[in-house]
Design a protein around this motif. Sequence first.
Motif, short mmCIF file in Angstrom:
data_model
loop_
_atom_site.label_atom_id
_atom_site.label_comp_id
_atom_site.label_asym_id
_atom_site.label_seq_id
_atom_site.Cartn_x
_atom_site.Cartn_y
_atom_site.Cartn_z
N GLY A 62 -0.89 -4.28 5.50
CA GLY A 62 0.14 -4.79 4.60
C GLY A 62 -0.24 -4.58 3.14
O GLY A 62 -0.02 -5.45 2.29
N ALA A 63 -0.79 -3.39 2.85
CA ALA A 63 -1.39 -3.16 1.53
C ALA A 63 -0.44 -2.53 0.52
O ALA A 63 -0.88 -2.12 -0.55
N ASN A 64 0.85 -2.48 0.81
CA ASN A 64 1.77 -1.77 -0.09
C ASN A 64 2.28 -2.64 -1.24
O ASN A 64 2.81 -2.11 -2.22
N ARG A 91 -6.52 -3.15 -5.01
CA ARG A 91 -6.92 -2.82 -6.38
C ARG A 91 -8.31 -3.38 -6.69
O ARG A 91 -9.18 -2.69 -7.24
N ARG A 92 -8.52 -4.62 -6.33
CA ARG A 92 -9.78 -5.28 -6.67
C ARG A 92 -10.96 -4.71 -5.88
O ARG A 92 -12.07 -4.59 -6.41
N LEU A 93 -10.74 -4.34 -4.63
CA LEU A 93 -11.83 -3.78 -3.84
C LEU A 93 -12.12 -2.34 -4.25
O LEU A 93 -13.28 -1.90 -4.22
N LEU A 94 -11.10 -1.61 -4.66
CA LEU A 94 -11.34 -0.28 -5.24
C LEU A 94 -12.19 -0.42 -6.51
O LEU A 94 -13.14 0.34 -6.71
N ASP A 95 -11.87 -1.39 -7.34
CA ASP A 95 -12.64 -1.63 -8.55
C ASP A 95 -14.09 -2.01 -8.23
O ASP A 95 -15.00 -1.76 -9.02
N ALA A 96 -14.28 -2.64 -7.07
CA ALA A 96 -15.62 -3.04 -6.64
C ALA A 96 -16.40 -1.89 -6.01
O ALA A 96 -17.56 -2.07 -5.61
N GLY A 97 -15.76 -0.72 -5.91
CA GLY A 97 -16.44 0.45 -5.39
C GLY A 97 -16.17 0.77 -3.94
O GLY A 97 -16.77 1.70 -3.38
N ALA A 148 2.38 2.82 -5.04
CA ALA A 148 1.61 1.99 -5.96
C ALA A 148 0.13 1.97 -5.59
O ALA A 148 -0.74 2.07 -6.45
N VAL A 149 -0.17 1.83 -4.31
CA VAL A 149 -1.57 1.77 -3.89
C VAL A 149 -2.20 3.17 -3.90
O VAL A 149 -3.40 3.32 -4.16
N ARG A 150 -1.41 4.20 -3.64
CA ARG A 150 -1.92 5.57 -3.78
C ARG A 150 -2.36 5.83 -5.21
O ARG A 150 -3.40 6.45 -5.45
N ALA A 151 -1.57 5.37 -6.16
CA ALA A 151 -1.87 5.59 -7.57
C ALA A 151 -3.19 4.93 -7.96
O ALA A 151 -3.84 5.36 -8.92
N LEU A 152 -3.58 3.91 -7.23
CA LEU A 152 -4.86 3.24 -7.51
C LEU A 152 -6.04 4.00 -6.95
O LEU A 152 -7.19 3.74 -7.34
N GLY A 153 -5.77 4.91 -6.00
CA GLY A 153 -6.84 5.71 -5.41
C GLY A 153 -7.10 5.43 -3.94
O GLY A 153 -8.08 5.94 -3.38
N ALA A 154 -6.24 4.65 -3.31
CA ALA A 154 -6.41 4.36 -1.89
C ALA A 154 -5.81 5.47 -1.03
O ALA A 154 -4.89 6.18 -1.45
N ARG A 155 -6.32 5.58 0.17
CA ARG A 155 -5.73 6.46 1.17
C ARG A 155 -4.72 5.64 1.97
O ARG A 155 -5.04 4.53 2.42
N VAL A 156 -3.53 6.14 2.15
CA VAL A 156 -2.48 5.42 2.85
C VAL A 156 -2.36 5.91 4.30
O VAL A 156 -2.36 7.13 4.55
N VAL A 157 -2.28 4.96 5.23
CA VAL A 157 -2.07 5.31 6.64
C VAL A 157 -0.92 4.47 7.19
O VAL A 157 -0.70 3.34 6.76
N GLN A 158 -0.21 5.02 8.15
CA GLN A 158 0.86 4.29 8.82
C GLN A 158 0.25 3.38 9.87
O GLN A 158 -0.56 3.82 10.70
N LEU A 159 0.61 2.10 9.83
CA LEU A 159 0.12 1.15 10.82
C LEU A 159 1.09 -0.02 10.88
O LEU A 159 1.28 -0.72 9.89
#
Length: 226
Positions: free
Chosen positions: A8-10, A19-25, A40-51
């Motif tokens: 549910g990360a969208n 966002r905060r865990l990406l900032d934490a490395g 929005a989460v892609r723009a932060l640098g996350a990889r998106v998967v369907q689930l």
Amino acid sequence: MTTTLITGANKSLGLETARRLLDAGHTVVAAMRDPAKGDAVRALGARVVQLDVTDQASVDAAFADLPELDVLVNNAGVIGDVHGVDGLTAEAAAAVLDTNVLGIVRVTQAALPLLRRSANPVVVNVASGVGWPRFLTDPAHDEFPVPSVPYALSKAAVIALTVQYAKNLPGMRINASDPGYTATDFNGHSGHQTVTEGTDATVALALLDQDGPTGEFHSRAGRIDY
């Protein structure tokens, strides 16, 4: 590198946790029913998967494509269409439980083989004070006036589920978080906390090391006593 999957990360709490865990490395895998809503989460640098946590085939497919996992944040949840007793049916309650409770079981069971290979496996289940009887019965708490039956039932089950997983898997840190009364779609953004405040407990629990607590329920103020 720590690899973290968040369901549910969208948007809302899930997006802010990412966002905060990406900032934490962390390397963040952002799981959601519709990847088209993941910009929005892609723009932060996350990889998106369907689930889709209600679909076992979807869960299995997401984990089949994941080589490693250290942290699982079971954030996906629904509030349901029926809240009080009037109009309540077993089917309405079951629909909420399917996402909020059985969804955690599906995802966690699929994640276990990867978590067992991690040097520091962590699971955070996003629960709610609405599932805590002491809060529901105390007029001093935000949860007291909430009439919802299915949602409260599901979050109480999430807390119990967390305790039982922690007892069965003592080598992992498995805890539940309470976001508190946070402004989200669930309450028409009426909550008095920001999403950053609402993710404080989840993020803190996601960052635990092997000496951290397990089988506990935490708010942003710390452990909630039983």
